[in-house]
Design a protein around this motif. Sequence first.
Motif, PDB file in Angstrom:
ATOM      1  N   ARG A 128      74.542  80.418  10.438  1.00 32.45           N
ATOM      2  CA  ARG A 128      75.020  80.961  11.708  1.00 32.45           C
ATOM      3  C   ARG A 128      75.161  82.475  11.672  1.00 32.45           C
ATOM      4  N   ASN A 129      75.343  83.032  10.497  1.00 33.00           N
ATOM      5  CA  ASN A 129      75.542  84.479  10.379  1.00 33.00           C
ATOM      6  C   ASN A 129      74.262  85.140   9.891  1.00 33.00           C
ATOM      7  N   ALA A 184      78.499  79.486   7.944  1.00 33.49           N
ATOM      8  CA  ALA A 184      79.880  79.627   8.403  1.00 33.49           C
ATOM      9  C   ALA A 184      80.926  79.220   7.365  1.00 33.49           C
ATOM     10  N   GLU A 212      84.930  75.710  14.427  1.00 37.22           N
ATOM     11  CA  GLU A 212      84.601  77.065  14.018  1.00 37.22           C
ATOM     12  C   GLU A 212      85.328  78.106  14.846  1.00 37.22           C
ATOM     13  N   ILE A 214      84.830  82.270  16.163  1.00 37.79           N
ATOM     14  CA  ILE A 214      83.972  83.436  16.306  1.00 37.79           C
ATOM     15  C   ILE A 214      84.855  84.666  16.193  1.00 37.79           C
ATOM     16  N   GLU A 223      79.534  89.979  15.191  1.00 34.08           N
ATOM     17  CA  GLU A 223      80.389  88.804  15.191  1.00 34.08           C
ATOM     18  C   GLU A 223      80.130  87.970  13.939  1.00 34.08           C
ATOM     19  N   CYS A 225      80.783  84.086  12.269  1.00 33.67           N
ATOM     20  CA  CYS A 225      81.100  82.699  12.585  1.00 33.67           C
ATOM     21  C   CYS A 225      81.670  82.046  11.327  1.00 33.67           C
TER      22      CYS A 225
END
Length: 255
Positions: A128-129, A184, A212, A214, A223, A225
């Motif tokens: 996710r990142n 994440a 999760e 943010i 951002e 996660c």
Amino acid sequence: MKNTEILLTIKLQQTLFIDPKRVRLLKEIQQCGSINQAAKNAKVSYKSAWDHLEAMHKISPRPLLERNIGGKNGGGTALTTYAERLLQLYDLLEKTQDHAFQILQDESVPLDSLLSATARFSLQSSARNQFFGKVACQRIIDSRCVVDVNVTNLPEPLHVSITTKSSARLKLMTEKEVMLMFKAPWVKITKQPLENQANQFAVTIKSVNDEEAILQFGDTDIEFCATVSRPNDWQVGQQVWVHIDQEQIILATLG
């Protein structure tokens, strides 16, 4: 732009090698095993088909066709492995061109970075990142290569620990563009900063649910996660700290 059509042409030795018409001819030969039938299917004359094939043959680094002798249908013509790979490459380039044109409409994608543009329109990852940056420096610590990567809007470099073999394989050097990815679960949240902790940043919780959170860094578009196990411990607007284990960050780059 659904009606957009991009026609790909490849030249060798400043001479036309392959274009959509020749690609269709080769694909028809691949399907039916006959130049005569392929010409009919491609709606060109037999002579025109031969002219195209002969022109390609003269400048091709390797043979494109091979004769099949005998067999159930009395023989025919087949594509060589090189020609089949050429068709695969052509299809791949067409998809790449289509994706490239699509990102023209997305002003959030920078077009001054080949790695960033390529990754955003073609790379799918479970991480996710995802961040893009440039190598600031690298050093050997305890037989590991620690790479410092400058990411726009982050006050400090992200530190990434990889093997020395990985560093050599990625051909890392100062100012080289890299992509950083981490899942994440590897983003840890604390209410207070930890001592002697690398990759630690003060952030604000932007949103949180049962799975999760943010986390936004300052007034930037950065951002993080993070996976949360106890969502009730965190609230939107809360000031917290995130930290990422430097050995859990994956580095990627173009050759």
